[in-house]
Design an enzyme around this catalytic site. Structure first.
Site, PDB file in Angstrom:
ATOM      1  N   LYS A  78      38.445  44.452  49.649  1.00  0.00           N
ATOM      2  CA  LYS A  78      38.608  43.591  50.829  1.00  0.00           C
ATOM      3  C   LYS A  78      39.927  43.929  51.513  1.00  0.00           C
ATOM      4  O   LYS A  78      40.945  44.094  50.839  1.00  0.00           O
ATOM      5  CB  LYS A  78      38.588  42.129  50.377  1.00  0.00           C
ATOM      6  CG  LYS A  78      38.609  41.113  51.516  1.00  0.00           C
ATOM      7  CD  LYS A  78      38.573  39.680  50.981  1.00  0.00           C
ATOM      8  CE  LYS A  78      38.437  38.654  52.101  1.00  0.00           C
ATOM      9  NZ  LYS A  78      38.420  37.264  51.586  1.00  0.00           N
ATOM     10  N   SER A 158      34.722  34.385  53.878  1.00  0.00           N
ATOM     11  CA  SER A 158      35.320  35.468  54.616  1.00  0.00           C
ATOM     12  C   SER A 158      35.094  36.865  54.028  1.00  0.00           C
ATOM     13  O   SER A 158      35.230  37.846  54.754  1.00  0.00           O
ATOM     14  CB  SER A 158      36.824  35.229  54.702  1.00  0.00           C
ATOM     15  OG  SER A 158      37.433  35.338  53.426  1.00  0.00           O
ATOM     16  N   SER A 182      35.074  31.721  49.876  1.00  0.00           N
ATOM     17  CA  SER A 182      34.982  33.032  50.534  1.00  0.00           C
ATOM     18  C   SER A 182      34.443  34.174  49.679  1.00  0.00           C
ATOM     19  O   SER A 182      34.209  35.262  50.190  1.00  0.00           O
ATOM     20  CB  SER A 182      36.356  33.437  51.078  1.00  0.00           C
ATOM     21  OG  SER A 182      36.609  32.800  52.301  1.00  0.00           O
TER      22      SER A 182
END
Lengths: 494, 95
Positions: A78, A158, A182
């Site tokens: 990420k 997210s 997330s």
């Protein structure tokens, strides 16, 4: 060799160990998949040359008998983890061109275990969102589509880029971070496994901070075994994060075999909410039946302050964010927009550098912390947090693990829920309570909705008892036997 | 407490974010809705409840007060949008 990206992480590990293929071959298969799936926009930055060089080094290490637990396995990171020498953006304009001179502890642990980085995945700007639509680099597309409808759907967020990349078979696994859901919510939207460990299990050092009392890193994978394996490599005490837990990392993979016989599974009555679809209720009931059939006992429990978790979160998280994001001022890194004075330079840089949702949350956070309002909002929220945490502690006096849905709906279309922030916030209604209490949670793909989209069930465990959580998750996975595949999968005629 | 345009402008200045005049009204309406929504916490009596200080039950560790890192000025400055003579450069603050 063109099917190597279809292996699970554990299968790839075993194939490498048996010499069936090399890390270079495995990595190349993923790079090819990634190049053929750019329409998903799951990556902000691809690092194919570095990946192949790392794979080559890995093959050499293996040849010398020095293989680590993740040796030669290509994964995605990420773009919230600082990676030395590789652009790190948090999907924000304000970090334009930021190339860290240091490596986050979690990624350093993964590289030490032998893993290979394919690139950095897309996210909601500064991890604030539930759909990966607020990224400065554009939305990520969910590889899943509704039956007979090719309208692009969100991957959740997210950590939406990581979830999409893993679901589309572009990486064997990916790191995510979870502040209010997330990791777990995008895992549910993309039909994969997402693990948020106990707060303190993974070091936060070198992860771009959003809400420091909630942020935790965790793995996103296609199977529970892969998640257990990858968490083992990510976790561990780190003196550079004072909230990192100084306790040994158990063998999570070994815990998978423990089974659930005699396990007490709590069913929180407050999670049965108004407006829940019959489909989701049926899936939850199915989950209870599966665990019962595997030998567990379902026990009704009450978490009375559940309905206050979201509003509590939307005070605490923006408050911490407004403080953490003060560092982006155009002086030390990233974007600078000039102004006549220092203050104007700050205001211009932050005005242009932050997107709408980030601006909104910084303003809310500044407001609830400002003179005269601190007690009414922030202190009140911290008291509610005590009550929410107490609810869980009392429930865990009676049960070993909790079973709930992960998200209130399957994936929605890009563009939906954009005009009402609160409608977007409701995505995290089942995941936020455990975050506020620092508890470990996992989303396991459990079935398909009527229109063919994956939906997950969540398991929540006691602090630092990821082993019980993994055992239950494995039992759920085994019973669900989820083997549906997304429409937009690398190598599936795309 | 109404969250009006002037309040949002004041908060934006505190947060050092330039918000165009034309966007203040819309932001005020959105923020008022969110603040109104979080105010449901007032339903709960918390007079006897201590605020949460730490999410997990651990004591913060101690360490020796000695330098363990540093001597990397160029690395620290490497990402600066403007620098001079080994310092971060910013617009003049003192006339």
């Amino acid at each position: 060799m063109n099917e190597l990206n279809r292996l699970t992480m554990a299968q790839a590990r075993d194939g490498l160990a048996q010499g069936e293929f090399t890390s270079v071959e495995l990595t190349q298969a993923h790079i090819t998949a990634l190049e053929s799936s750019r329409e998903l926009n799951s990556f902000v930055t691809e690092t194919p040359e570095q990946a192949l060089a790392a794979a080559k080094d890995s093959d050499v290490r293996r040849g010398k008998g020095e293989a680590g637990s993740m040796e030669g396995l290509p994964i995605a990171i990420k773009d919230l983890f600082c990676t030395e020498g590789v652009l790190t953006t948090a999907s924000s304009h304000i970090l334009d061109g930021f190339t860290p001179h240091y490596e986050s502890t979690v990624t350093a642990n993964l590289w030490r275990a032998g893993a290979v980085m394919l690139g950095k995945t897309n996210l909601d700007e500064f991890a604030m969102g539930s759909a990966t639509v607020s990224s400065y680099y554009g939305p990520t597309v969910n590889p899943w589509q509704r039956q007979g409808d090719d309208k692009p759907l969100v991957p959740g967020g997210s950590s939406g880029g990581s979830a999409a990349a893993v679901a589309a078979r572009l990486a064997l696994g990916a790191t995510g971070t979870d502040t209010g859901g997330s990791i777990r919510q995008p895992a549910s939207f993309c039909g994969i496994v997402g693990v948020k460990p106990t707060y303190g299990r993974c070091s936060r050092w070198g992860i771009v901070a959003f809400a420091s009392s909630l942020d935790q890193a965790g793995p996103m994978t296609r199977t529970v075994r892969d998640g257990a394996m990858m968490l083992g490599a990510m976790a561990g005490h780190d003196a550079k994060d004072s909230t990192s837990a100084d306790r040994p990392v158990p063998d999570f993979e070994a815990a998978l075999e423990k089974g659930v016989k005699g396990l007490k599974v709590g069913i929180p009555e407050e999670y049965q909410m108004e407006g829940m679809s019959a489909e989701l209720l049926a899936l939850w009931d199915q989950g209870k039946e599966w665990l019962t059939a595997a030998g567990a006992e379902m026990v009704p429990v009450s978490l009375p302050h559940t309905k206050y978790a979201l509003p509590t979160y939307y005070i605490v998280a923006p408050a911490e964010a407004s403080s953490n994001l003060a560092r982006y001022d155009g002086v030390r890194y990233g974007l600078r927009v000039e102004g006549g004075t220092l203050q104007e330079m700050y205001e211009n840089t932050r005005g242009e550098g932050f997107g709408d949702e980030v601006t909104r949350r910084i303003l809310i956070g500044t407001y609830v912390l400002s003179a005269g309002y601190y007690d009414a909002y922030y202190l009140k929220a911290q008291k509610l947090r005590t009550l929410i945490s107490r609810d869980f502690r009392e429930a865990f006096a009676k049960v070993d693990v909790l079973l709930t849905p992960t998200a209130p709906s399957p994936a929605f279309a890009i563009g939906e829920k954009m005009d009402d922030p609160i409608a977007m916030y409701l995505n995290d209604v089942f995941t936020v309570p455990a975050s506020l209490a620092g508890l470990p949670g996992v989303s396991v793909p459990a079935g398909l909705s009527g229109d063919g989209l994956p939906e997950g069930l969540q398991l929540i465990a006691r602090p630092f008892d990821e082993e019980t959580m993994f055992a239950a998750a494995r039992a759920l996975e085994e019973a669900a036997d989820f083997n549906a595949e997304p429409a937009l999968m690398a190598g599936a005629g795309s | 407490m109404p969250l009006d345009k002037a309040t949002v402008a004041r908060i934006a200045t505190l947060a050092r974010i330039r918000v165009p005049e034309g966007e203040l009204e819309g932001l005020a309406a959105e923020m008022e809705k969110i603040i109104g929504w979080v105010e449901q916490l007032d339903e709960v009596n918390t007079d006897e409840v201590p605020p949460m200080a730490s999410v997990v039950d651990v004591d913060l560790p101690w360490r020796a007060d000695k330098v363990s890192d540093g001597d990397c000025r160029d690395k620290v400055l490497a990402n600066a949008p403007d620098k001079a003579e080994g310092f971060f450069a910013v617009p003049k603050v003192i006339e």
